[in-house]
Write a protein that holds these residues in place. Structure first.
Motif, PDB file in Angstrom:
ATOM      1  N   LEU A 125       9.416  70.120  30.379  1.00  0.00           N
ATOM      2  CA  LEU A 125       9.368  68.782  29.801  1.00  0.00           C
ATOM      3  C   LEU A 125       8.686  68.734  28.436  1.00  0.00           C
ATOM      4  N   ILE A 126       7.737  69.645  28.189  1.00  0.00           N
ATOM      5  CA  ILE A 126       7.055  69.634  26.884  1.00  0.00           C
ATOM      6  C   ILE A 126       7.612  70.669  25.914  1.00  0.00           C
ATOM      7  N   GLY A 127       8.670  71.371  26.311  1.00  0.00           N
ATOM      8  CA  GLY A 127       9.368  72.254  25.385  1.00  0.00           C
ATOM      9  C   GLY A 127       8.901  73.692  25.325  1.00  0.00           C
ATOM     10  N   LEU A 128       8.029  74.141  26.226  1.00  0.00           N
ATOM     11  CA  LEU A 128       7.629  75.543  26.227  1.00  0.00           C
ATOM     12  C   LEU A 128       8.763  76.452  26.680  1.00  0.00           C
ATOM     13  N   ILE A 129       9.602  75.932  27.562  1.00  0.00           N
ATOM     14  CA  ILE A 129      10.767  76.673  28.030  1.00  0.00           C
ATOM     15  C   ILE A 129      11.986  75.762  27.946  1.00  0.00           C
ATOM     16  N   ASP A 130      13.152  76.379  27.950  1.00  0.00           N
ATOM     17  CA  ASP A 130      14.401  75.631  27.840  1.00  0.00           C
ATOM     18  C   ASP A 130      15.081  75.402  29.182  1.00  0.00           C
ATOM     19  N   ALA A 131      14.765  76.240  30.154  1.00  0.00           N
ATOM     20  CA  ALA A 131      15.404  76.110  31.465  1.00  0.00           C
ATOM     21  C   ALA A 131      14.545  76.783  32.523  1.00  0.00           C
ATOM     22  N   ILE A 132      14.712  76.320  33.748  1.00  0.00           N
ATOM     23  CA  ILE A 132      14.106  76.965  34.914  1.00  0.00           C
ATOM     24  C   ILE A 132      15.245  77.247  35.887  1.00  0.00           C
ATOM     25  N   VAL A 133      15.296  78.474  36.376  1.00  0.00           N
ATOM     26  CA  VAL A 133      16.276  78.825  37.389  1.00  0.00           C
ATOM     27  C   VAL A 133      15.498  79.153  38.659  1.00  0.00           C
ATOM     28  N   ILE A 134      15.732  78.348  39.696  1.00  0.00           N
ATOM     29  CA  ILE A 134      15.028  78.511  40.968  1.00  0.00           C
ATOM     30  C   ILE A 134      16.030  79.041  41.984  1.00  0.00           C
ATOM     31  N   GLY A 135      15.717  80.124  42.611  1.00  0.00           N
ATOM     32  CA  GLY A 135      16.615  80.680  43.611  1.00  0.00           C
ATOM     33  C   GLY A 135      15.857  81.504  44.622  1.00  0.00           C
ATOM     34  N   GLY A 136      16.556  81.907  45.626  1.00  0.00           N
ATOM     35  CA  GLY A 136      15.954  82.796  46.602  1.00  0.00           C
ATOM     36  C   GLY A 136      15.686  82.149  47.930  1.00  0.00           C
ATOM     37  N   THR A 137      14.682  81.312  48.010  1.00  0.00           N
ATOM     38  CA  THR A 137      14.360  80.700  49.290  1.00  0.00           C
ATOM     39  C   THR A 137      15.081  79.376  49.427  1.00  0.00           C
ATOM     40  N   GLU A 138      15.469  79.045  50.631  1.00  0.00           N
ATOM     41  CA  GLU A 138      16.139  77.776  50.866  1.00  0.00           C
ATOM     42  C   GLU A 138      15.101  76.662  50.770  1.00  0.00           C
ATOM     43  N   GLN A 139      15.424  75.638  50.032  1.00  0.00           N
ATOM     44  CA  GLN A 139      14.519  74.511  49.858  1.00  0.00           C
ATOM     45  C   GLN A 139      15.157  73.273  50.450  1.00  0.00           C
ATOM     46  N   GLY A 140      14.338  72.437  51.041  1.00  0.00           N
ATOM     47  CA  GLY A 140      14.839  71.225  51.661  1.00  0.00           C
ATOM     48  C   GLY A 140      15.051  70.111  50.653  1.00  0.00           C
ATOM     49  N   TYR A 141      15.739  69.089  51.109  1.00  0.00           N
ATOM     50  CA  TYR A 141      16.006  67.921  50.272  1.00  0.00           C
ATOM     51  C   TYR A 141      14.707  67.355  49.711  1.00  0.00           C
ATOM     52  N   GLU A 142      13.679  67.278  50.553  1.00  0.00           N
ATOM     53  CA  GLU A 142      12.396  66.710  50.110  1.00  0.00           C
ATOM     54  C   GLU A 142      11.735  67.551  49.022  1.00  0.00           C
ATOM     55  N   ASP A 143      12.040  68.848  48.953  1.00  0.00           N
ATOM     56  CA  ASP A 143      11.505  69.706  47.895  1.00  0.00           C
ATOM     57  C   ASP A 143      12.202  69.462  46.563  1.00  0.00           C
ATOM     58  N   LEU A 144      13.503  69.163  46.637  1.00  0.00           N
ATOM     59  CA  LEU A 144      14.313  69.053  45.431  1.00  0.00           C
ATOM     60  C   LEU A 144      14.530  67.623  44.946  1.00  0.00           C
ATOM     61  N   ALA A 145      14.377  66.638  45.807  1.00  0.00           N
ATOM     62  CA  ALA A 145      14.699  65.244  45.464  1.00  0.00           C
ATOM     63  C   ALA A 145      14.004  64.734  44.201  1.00  0.00           C
ATOM     64  N   PRO A 146      12.737  65.064  43.941  1.00  0.00           N
ATOM     65  CA  PRO A 146      12.096  64.540  42.727  1.00  0.00           C
ATOM     66  C   PRO A 146      12.614  65.157  41.429  1.00  0.00           C
ATOM     67  N   LEU A 147      13.169  66.366  41.491  1.00  0.00           N
ATOM     68  CA  LEU A 147      13.540  67.072  40.261  1.00  0.00           C
ATOM     69  C   LEU A 147      14.552  66.331  39.400  1.00  0.00           C
ATOM     70  N   PRO A 148      15.692  65.880  39.938  1.00  0.00           N
ATOM     71  CA  PRO A 148      16.640  65.174  39.062  1.00  0.00           C
ATOM     72  C   PRO A 148      16.046  63.925  38.430  1.00  0.00           C
ATOM     73  N   VAL A 149      15.266  63.193  39.166  1.00  0.00           N
ATOM     74  CA  VAL A 149      14.679  61.955  38.632  1.00  0.00           C
ATOM     75  C   VAL A 149      13.743  62.270  37.472  1.00  0.00           C
ATOM     76  N   ILE A 150      12.820  63.173  37.669  1.00  0.00           N
ATOM     77  CA  ILE A 150      11.820  63.497  36.641  1.00  0.00           C
ATOM     78  C   ILE A 150      12.464  64.166  35.435  1.00  0.00           C
ATOM     79  N   VAL A 151      13.257  65.181  35.683  1.00  0.00           N
ATOM     80  CA  VAL A 151      13.816  65.981  34.594  1.00  0.00           C
ATOM     81  C   VAL A 151      14.877  65.205  33.814  1.00  0.00           C
ATOM     82  N   GLU A 152      15.729  64.453  34.492  1.00  0.00           N
ATOM     83  CA  GLU A 152      16.762  63.696  33.782  1.00  0.00           C
ATOM     84  C   GLU A 152      16.175  62.537  32.994  1.00  0.00           C
ATOM     85  N   GLU A 153      15.087  61.949  33.459  1.00  0.00           N
ATOM     86  CA  GLU A 153      14.412  60.897  32.681  1.00  0.00           C
ATOM     87  C   GLU A 153      13.852  61.449  31.376  1.00  0.00           C
ATOM     88  N   ALA A 154      13.559  62.731  31.352  1.00  0.00           N
ATOM     89  CA  ALA A 154      13.051  63.375  30.136  1.00  0.00           C
ATOM     90  C   ALA A 154      14.188  63.853  29.233  1.00  0.00           C
TER      91      ALA A 154
END
Length: 87
Positions: free
Chosen positions: A39-68
């Motif tokens: 969000l502050i521009g130190l990196i351009d992308a994050i790629v998260i993979g490997g472990t299965e994550q639940g809906y509750e783990d991922l639900a905040p990401l689109p809201v926070i990241v897309e608002e930015a």
């Protein structure tokens, strides 16, 4: 694209072809603040993979990241949170 700074999460569990493609095309970084670094521009992308994550783990990401002004997708470019909610 070689100047793109990408933070990897759980790379030891990624398919080798994904790691190869990333290493050939982007600048892989260590931990630079996670979502905050994005969000502050130190990196351009994050790629998260490997472990299965639940809906509750991922639900905040689109809201926070897309608002930015960023984009959140799965590895195929589709919506991150498609399909039924698992409980």
């Amino acid at each position: 694209m070689a100047d793109t700074r990408v933070q990897m999460v759980n790379p030891s569990r990624w398919p080798s072809d994904l790691l190869t493609i990333l290493h050939l095309n982007v600048n892989i970084t260590g931990y630079l603040g996670g979502i905050t670094g994005l969000l502050i521009g130190l990196i351009d992308a994050i790629v998260i993979g490997g472990t299965e994550q639940g809906y509750e783990d991922l639900a905040p990401l689109p809201v926070i990241v897309e608002e930015a002004g960023c984009v959140v997708t799965d590895l195929d470019g589709g919506p991150l949170l498609s399909g039924p909610v698992r409980r």
